[in-house]
Scaffold this motif. Structure first.
Motif, PDB file in Angstrom:
ATOM      1  N   HIS A   1      19.564  29.036  71.152  1.00 41.87           N
ATOM      2  CA  HIS A   1      19.797  30.348  70.548  1.00 41.87           C
ATOM      3  C   HIS A   1      19.177  30.402  69.147  1.00 41.87           C
ATOM      4  CE1 HIS A   1      21.825  34.039  69.306  1.00 41.87           C
ATOM      5  NE2 HIS A   1      22.206  33.396  68.216  1.00 41.87           N
ATOM      6  N   LEU A   2      19.404  29.352  68.364  1.00 40.00           N
ATOM      7  CA  LEU A   2      18.850  29.318  67.009  1.00 40.00           C
ATOM      8  C   LEU A   2      17.324  29.231  67.020  1.00 40.00           C
ATOM      9  CD1 LEU A   2      21.407  26.943  65.255  1.00 40.00           C
ATOM     10  CD2 LEU A   2      21.276  29.445  65.113  1.00 40.00           C
ATOM     11  N   ALA A   3      16.757  28.654  68.076  1.00 38.25           N
ATOM     12  CA  ALA A   3      15.301  28.542  68.192  1.00 38.25           C
ATOM     13  C   ALA A   3      14.663  29.837  68.716  1.00 38.25           C
ATOM     14  CB  ALA A   3      14.938  27.381  69.108  1.00 38.25           C
ATOM     15  N   GLY A   4      15.491  30.828  69.039  1.00 38.69           N
ATOM     16  CA  GLY A   4      14.956  32.111  69.483  1.00 38.69           C
ATOM     17  C   GLY A   4      14.953  32.308  70.982  1.00 38.69           C
ATOM     18  N   TRP A   5      15.529  31.398  71.743  1.00 41.83           N
ATOM     19  CA  TRP A   5      15.557  31.533  73.193  1.00 41.83           C
ATOM     20  C   TRP A   5      16.865  32.132  73.701  1.00 41.83           C
ATOM     21  CZ3 TRP A   5      11.133  31.760  75.307  1.00 41.83           C
ATOM     22  CH2 TRP A   5      10.078  31.044  74.785  1.00 41.83           C
ATOM     23  N   GLY A   6      17.700  32.623  72.790  1.00 45.86           N
ATOM     24  CA  GLY A   6      18.920  33.339  73.162  1.00 45.86           C
ATOM     25  C   GLY A   6      18.702  34.822  72.950  1.00 45.86           C
TER      26      GLY A   6
ATOM     27  N   VAL B   1      23.206  39.699  63.073  1.00 38.84           N
ATOM     28  CA  VAL B   1      24.385  40.291  62.451  1.00 38.84           C
ATOM     29  C   VAL B   1      25.598  40.008  63.341  1.00 38.84           C
ATOM     30  CG1 VAL B   1      25.451  42.445  61.692  1.00 38.84           C
ATOM     31  CG2 VAL B   1      23.004  42.078  61.378  1.00 38.84           C
ATOM     32  N   ASN B   2      26.697  39.582  62.763  1.00 37.87           N
ATOM     33  CA  ASN B   2      27.963  39.313  63.458  1.00 37.87           C
ATOM     34  C   ASN B   2      27.840  38.257  64.552  1.00 37.87           C
ATOM     35  OD1 ASN B   2      29.250  41.278  61.888  1.00 37.87           O
ATOM     36  ND2 ASN B   2      28.678  42.886  63.314  1.00 37.87           N
ATOM     37  N   CYS B   3      26.964  37.287  64.385  1.00 42.57           N
ATOM     38  CA  CYS B   3      26.773  36.230  65.381  1.00 42.57           C
ATOM     39  C   CYS B   3      27.434  34.954  64.871  1.00 42.57           C
ATOM     40  CB  CYS B   3      25.289  36.001  65.632  1.00 42.57           C
ATOM     41  SG  CYS B   3      24.958  34.626  66.743  1.00 42.57           S
ATOM     42  N   LEU B   4      28.435  34.469  65.583  1.00 49.40           N
ATOM     43  CA  LEU B   4      29.150  33.267  65.181  1.00 49.40           C
ATOM     44  C   LEU B   4      28.219  32.060  65.138  1.00 49.40           C
ATOM     45  CD1 LEU B   4      31.745  31.723  64.507  1.00 49.40           C
ATOM     46  CD2 LEU B   4      32.130  31.486  66.968  1.00 49.40           C
ATOM     47  N   GLY B   5      27.370  31.916  66.145  1.00 49.53           N
ATOM     48  CA  GLY B   5      26.442  30.787  66.181  1.00 49.53           C
ATOM     49  C   GLY B   5      25.492  30.778  64.995  1.00 49.53           C
ATOM     50  N   CYS B   6      24.996  31.942  64.625  1.00 47.16           N
ATOM     51  CA  CYS B   6      24.102  32.031  63.459  1.00 47.16           C
ATOM     52  C   CYS B   6      24.865  31.737  62.170  1.00 47.16           C
ATOM     53  CB  CYS B   6      23.447  33.407  63.392  1.00 47.16           C
ATOM     54  SG  CYS B   6      22.232  33.693  64.700  1.00 47.16           S
ATOM     55  N   ARG B   7      26.091  32.238  62.058  1.00 48.31           N
ATOM     56  CA  ARG B   7      26.888  31.958  60.852  1.00 48.31           C
ATOM     57  C   ARG B   7      27.201  30.476  60.742  1.00 48.31           C
ATOM     58  NH1 ARG B   7      30.340  36.578  62.267  1.00 48.31           N
ATOM     59  NH2 ARG B   7      31.892  35.017  62.763  1.00 48.31           N
ATOM     60  N   MET B   8      27.466  29.808  61.876  1.00 49.90           N
ATOM     61  CA  MET B   8      27.742  28.376  61.839  1.00 49.90           C
ATOM     62  C   MET B   8      26.527  27.584  61.370  1.00 49.90           C
ATOM     63  SD  MET B   8      30.007  27.985  65.324  1.00 49.90           S
ATOM     64  CE  MET B   8      29.579  26.296  65.516  1.00 49.90           C
ATOM     65  N   ALA B   9      25.335  28.124  61.604  1.00 49.47           N
ATOM     66  CA  ALA B   9      24.105  27.460  61.180  1.00 49.47           C
ATOM     67  C   ALA B   9      23.690  27.877  59.776  1.00 49.47           C
ATOM     68  CB  ALA B   9      22.981  27.783  62.156  1.00 49.47           C
TER      69      ALA B   9
ATOM     70  N   ARG C   1      22.985  30.994  58.862  1.00 53.38           N
ATOM     71  CA  ARG C   1      22.131  32.186  58.903  1.00 53.38           C
ATOM     72  C   ARG C   1      23.029  33.409  58.906  1.00 53.38           C
ATOM     73  NH1 ARG C   1      17.961  30.347  63.688  1.00 53.38           N
ATOM     74  NH2 ARG C   1      17.222  28.456  62.659  1.00 53.38           N
ATOM     75  N   ARG C   2      22.821  34.290  57.975  1.00 56.22           N
ATOM     76  CA  ARG C   2      23.699  35.455  57.834  1.00 56.22           C
ATOM     77  C   ARG C   2      23.140  36.720  58.465  1.00 56.22           C
ATOM     78  NH1 ARG C   2      28.245  33.068  57.262  1.00 56.22           N
ATOM     79  NH2 ARG C   2      28.289  31.641  55.536  1.00 56.22           N
TER      80      ARG C   2
ATOM     81  N   LEU D   1      12.359  36.898  68.183  1.00 58.74           N
ATOM     82  CA  LEU D   1      11.769  36.522  66.899  1.00 58.74           C
ATOM     83  C   LEU D   1      12.688  36.810  65.712  1.00 58.74           C
ATOM     84  CD1 LEU D   1       8.110  37.709  67.572  1.00 58.74           C
ATOM     85  CD2 LEU D   1       9.091  35.420  67.851  1.00 58.74           C
ATOM     86  N   SER D   2      13.764  37.565  65.918  1.00 58.30           N
ATOM     87  CA  SER D   2      14.687  37.861  64.819  1.00 58.30           C
ATOM     88  C   SER D   2      15.704  36.748  64.601  1.00 58.30           C
ATOM     89  CB  SER D   2      15.419  39.177  65.080  1.00 58.30           C
ATOM     90  OG  SER D   2      16.302  39.043  66.181  1.00 58.30           O
ATOM     91  N   ALA D   3      15.683  35.713  65.437  1.00 60.52           N
ATOM     92  CA  ALA D   3      16.682  34.641  65.352  1.00 60.52           C
ATOM     93  C   ALA D   3      16.509  33.790  64.097  1.00 60.52           C
ATOM     94  CB  ALA D   3      16.610  33.752  66.580  1.00 60.52           C
ATOM     95  N   GLU D   4      15.311  33.733  63.561  1.00 55.36           N
ATOM     96  CA  GLU D   4      15.065  32.874  62.401  1.00 55.36           C
ATOM     97  C   GLU D   4      15.928  33.255  61.204  1.00 55.36           C
ATOM     98  OE1 GLU D   4      11.358  31.980  59.509  1.00 55.36           O
ATOM     99  OE2 GLU D   4      10.975  31.883  61.647  1.00 55.36           O
TER     100      GLU D   4
END
Length: 124
Positions: free
Chosen positions: A59-64, A89-97, A99-100, A82-85
């Motif tokens: 997911h963090l690599a952009g395949w989610g 917004v409001n993504c728990l996985g991105c916040r854990m990494a 990324r806001r 391409l917006s995963a980098e």
């Protein structure tokens, strides 16, 4: 057209691979419970945990995919997000990494650009 209408069901490489690994882990746990094998149950739980980690990394690599519907041209599971980098917004996985995602106001509009304020350890 599917029974659910013309909607994005979230088919992504991260989802397919993570689900496949998780199914293998749950199958291992099930067989191990029938065989009364504690080691097999532990192995199955470890495989299910691995599925969560693999899905998160993909997911963090952009395949989610981000939450919510995507444009129709991005529905194929082979399309990279391409917006995963920057984070979603409001993504728990991105916040854990750490990324806001893009900062938006409650109305959804981008806030005006201002100078950055650095807050020190004493809060000033």
């Amino acid at each position: 057209m599917s029974a659910h209408g013309n909607v994005d069901l979230g088919h992504t490489a991260a989802g397919w691979l993570g689900t496949s690994i998780a199914v293998a882990g749950f199958a291992t746990v099930g067989v191990s419970m029938v065989a009364v094998s504690v080691a097999g149950i532990i192995l199955g739980v470890a495989v299910v945990s691995l599925a969560a980690v693999v899905t998160w990394i993909l997911h963090l690599a952009g395949w989610g995919k981000p939450s919510g519907p995507r444009p129709a041209d991005q529905w194929d599971w082979k399309v990279r997000d391409l917006s995963a980098e920057g984070g979603h917004v409001n993504c728990l996985g991105c916040r854990m990494a750490g990324r806001r995602g893009p900062v938006t106001t409650p109305s959804g509009a981008q806030p005006p650009l201002t100078s950055a304020v650095v807050i020190g350890p004493d809060g000033l």
